[in-house]
Design a protein around this motif. Sequence first.
Motif, PDB file in Angstrom:
ATOM      1  N   TYR A 137     -11.481  -0.221  -8.560  1.00 33.90           N
ATOM      2  CA  TYR A 137     -10.283   0.548  -8.215  1.00 33.90           C
ATOM      3  C   TYR A 137     -10.103   0.620  -6.696  1.00 33.90           C
ATOM      4  CZ  TYR A 137      -7.348   4.475  -7.043  1.00 33.90           C
ATOM      5  OH  TYR A 137      -6.382   5.266  -6.471  1.00 33.90           O
ATOM      6  N   LEU A 138     -11.188   0.854  -5.962  1.00 28.69           N
ATOM      7  CA  LEU A 138     -11.096   0.928  -4.499  1.00 28.69           C
ATOM      8  C   LEU A 138     -10.592  -0.383  -3.903  1.00 28.69           C
ATOM      9  CD1 LEU A 138     -14.296   2.916  -3.408  1.00 28.69           C
ATOM     10  CD2 LEU A 138     -11.936   3.730  -3.549  1.00 28.69           C
ATOM     11  N   LYS A 139     -10.980  -1.504  -4.481  1.00 27.30           N
ATOM     12  CA  LYS A 139     -10.506  -2.800  -3.997  1.00 27.30           C
ATOM     13  C   LYS A 139      -8.998  -2.925  -4.199  1.00 27.30           C
ATOM     14  CE  LYS A 139     -14.852  -5.263  -4.855  1.00 27.30           C
ATOM     15  NZ  LYS A 139     -15.537  -6.273  -5.715  1.00 27.30           N
ATOM     16  N   ILE A 140      -8.534  -2.484  -5.363  1.00 30.66           N
ATOM     17  CA  ILE A 140      -7.100  -2.523  -5.652  1.00 30.66           C
ATOM     18  C   ILE A 140      -6.349  -1.613  -4.687  1.00 30.66           C
ATOM     19  CG2 ILE A 140      -5.331  -1.917  -7.363  1.00 30.66           C
ATOM     20  CD1 ILE A 140      -7.378  -2.662  -9.540  1.00 30.66           C
ATOM     21  N   LEU A 141      -6.892  -0.414  -4.467  1.00 35.78           N
ATOM     22  CA  LEU A 141      -6.259   0.551  -3.565  1.00 35.78           C
ATOM     23  C   LEU A 141      -6.217   0.003  -2.141  1.00 35.78           C
ATOM     24  CD1 LEU A 141      -5.114   3.498  -3.358  1.00 35.78           C
ATOM     25  CD2 LEU A 141      -7.440   4.191  -2.713  1.00 35.78           C
ATOM     26  N   ASN A 142      -7.304  -0.554  -1.691  1.00 33.49           N
ATOM     27  CA  ASN A 142      -7.408  -1.032  -0.315  1.00 33.49           C
ATOM     28  C   ASN A 142      -6.497  -2.228  -0.047  1.00 33.49           C
ATOM     29  OD1 ASN A 142      -8.625  -0.712   2.273  1.00 33.49           O
ATOM     30  ND2 ASN A 142      -9.912  -2.488   1.882  1.00 33.49           N
ATOM     31  N   LYS A 143      -6.254  -3.040  -1.077  1.00 34.43           N
ATOM     32  CA  LYS A 143      -5.389  -4.215  -0.932  1.00 34.43           C
ATOM     33  C   LYS A 143      -3.911  -3.870  -1.122  1.00 34.43           C
ATOM     34  CE  LYS A 143      -8.762  -7.667  -2.535  1.00 34.43           C
ATOM     35  NZ  LYS A 143      -9.063  -8.645  -3.614  1.00 34.43           N
ATOM     36  N   SER A 144      -3.659  -2.692  -1.641  1.00 33.67           N
ATOM     37  CA  SER A 144      -2.297  -2.318  -2.013  1.00 33.67           C
ATOM     38  C   SER A 144      -1.376  -2.171  -0.805  1.00 33.67           C
ATOM     39  CB  SER A 144      -2.319  -1.004  -2.798  1.00 33.67           C
ATOM     40  OG  SER A 144      -1.029  -0.472  -2.934  1.00 33.67           O
ATOM     41  N   VAL A 145      -0.200  -2.741  -0.898  1.00 36.24           N
ATOM     42  CA  VAL A 145       0.818  -2.569   0.134  1.00 36.24           C
ATOM     43  C   VAL A 145       1.236  -1.100   0.212  1.00 36.24           C
ATOM     44  CG1 VAL A 145       3.178  -3.172   0.822  1.00 36.24           C
ATOM     45  CG2 VAL A 145       1.656  -4.932  -0.095  1.00 36.24           C
ATOM     46  N   SER A 146       1.305  -0.445  -0.930  1.00 37.98           N
ATOM     47  CA  SER A 146       1.721   0.968  -0.964  1.00 37.98           C
ATOM     48  C   SER A 146       0.740   1.865  -0.219  1.00 37.98           C
ATOM     49  CB  SER A 146       1.861   1.447  -2.417  1.00 37.98           C
ATOM     50  OG  SER A 146       2.914   0.779  -3.062  1.00 37.98           O
ATOM     51  N   PHE A 147      -0.557   1.631  -0.411  1.00 39.25           N
ATOM     52  CA  PHE A 147      -1.554   2.426   0.303  1.00 39.25           C
ATOM     53  C   PHE A 147      -1.516   2.114   1.796  1.00 39.25           C
ATOM     54  CE2 PHE A 147      -5.943   3.328   1.778  1.00 39.25           C
ATOM     55  CZ  PHE A 147      -5.972   4.681   1.483  1.00 39.25           C
ATOM     56  N   HIS A 148      -1.334   0.855   2.127  1.00 42.03           N
ATOM     57  CA  HIS A 148      -1.217   0.458   3.528  1.00 42.03           C
ATOM     58  C   HIS A 148       0.006   1.128   4.161  1.00 42.03           C
ATOM     59  CE1 HIS A 148      -1.875  -1.959   7.059  1.00 42.03           C
ATOM     60  NE2 HIS A 148      -0.755  -2.639   6.922  1.00 42.03           N
ATOM     61  N   TYR A 149       1.061   1.240   3.383  1.00 43.19           N
ATOM     62  CA  TYR A 149       2.304   1.852   3.847  1.00 43.19           C
ATOM     63  C   TYR A 149       2.118   3.339   4.159  1.00 43.19           C
ATOM     64  CZ  TYR A 149       7.167   3.517   3.533  1.00 43.19           C
ATOM     65  OH  TYR A 149       8.373   4.115   3.783  1.00 43.19           O
ATOM     66  N   ILE A 150       1.489   4.087   3.256  1.00 46.10           N
ATOM     67  CA  ILE A 150       1.312   5.519   3.511  1.00 46.10           C
ATOM     68  C   ILE A 150       0.333   5.758   4.655  1.00 46.10           C
ATOM     69  CG2 ILE A 150       1.888   6.169   1.131  1.00 46.10           C
ATOM     70  CD1 ILE A 150      -1.170   6.801   0.799  1.00 46.10           C
ATOM     71  N   ARG A 151      -0.619   4.844   4.819  1.00 45.09           N
ATOM     72  CA  ARG A 151      -1.568   4.957   5.932  1.00 45.09           C
ATOM     73  C   ARG A 151      -0.861   4.698   7.265  1.00 45.09           C
ATOM     74  NH1 ARG A 151      -6.560   1.560   4.647  1.00 45.09           N
ATOM     75  NH2 ARG A 151      -5.027  -0.115   4.888  1.00 45.09           N
ATOM     76  N   LYS A 152       0.015   3.697   7.265  1.00 48.29           N
ATOM     77  CA  LYS A 152       0.798   3.395   8.466  1.00 48.29           C
ATOM     78  C   LYS A 152       1.675   4.580   8.853  1.00 48.29           C
ATOM     79  CE  LYS A 152       0.445  -0.954  10.069  1.00 48.29           C
ATOM     80  NZ  LYS A 152       0.383  -1.320  11.507  1.00 48.29           N
TER      81      LYS A 152
END
Length: 279
Positions: A207-222
């Motif tokens: 799950y962490l790999k999926i989260l870390n690769k996710s554009v959506s997670f990258h977006y909220i982090r940005k």
Amino acid sequence: MNELKLVDYSEKIKQLIKIVKNKRIKQSEADDILFFIANMIDEVILKDSTISHRLNINLIKNNRILDIDIKPSKKVVSTKDTHEFLYLLKTLLSLMTIKNYFFDFYIYSEIKMIVNYYINKSSKSKSYDSVNERFAINELEFHDQLVMYKYLYSIFDKLMFINVFFVDKYNLKSIDVKSNFIFTKDFDSVSMPLFKTTVRKLAFADYLKILNKSVSFHYIRKLRNNLEHSFTDPKSKYNIALETELLFILVARTLIQMHRDLKNDDELLKLIKLNQVNK
């Protein structure tokens, strides 16, 4: 993903909201719903960039420009359908949380209270879900949105810190507490003694790999970094309601995974006692 599929998911969520809202269901039924929600979030949000693409277009119109280029996986969906989907999903997850169907861990009480705080505040103030208004820096709603977003985002760090503290305090594993731990990279390895089984630990790592690769997670982090470090023009007006809903959903998705994979309170207590006996 297309608009028809998003609308279809929204209709299914509406049905589940009625079920969860109107009666007390068995935990096995709740777990089935959580399993469905988790798979839906993975498919529609984590593994697909269509929604984050729509949010980024909308965010630019709301005067937040991130250093990120998001291409939709498929056909672009409308803001209206995107917001309905996110709002309904947020509502269902809020009901599941309030009724204690998942993530009922004593050691994560602070996390549960942060989540409940958001649910409570957003039910009383429309500013957290309003997508058709913009707020200037001299308006309370601007600060309400900004503070809530950063507070929700802090959950990822707090989850990491809590587990580092817990594992170190009870000597469950040798770790360097001074290390700069990152949730998506270190949570599963630090938390190894807390997983139900090795299989569940591997499931969380996936799950962490999926989260870390996710554009959506990258977006909220940005966006979180933008809110912390970028210039806010006093002449402009802003809105991050959609992003806050997305962030809440990704937090809740993570908590669902923890609910499935981590030892419960009784099992953690047994682990602590066993470790003390074996010293």
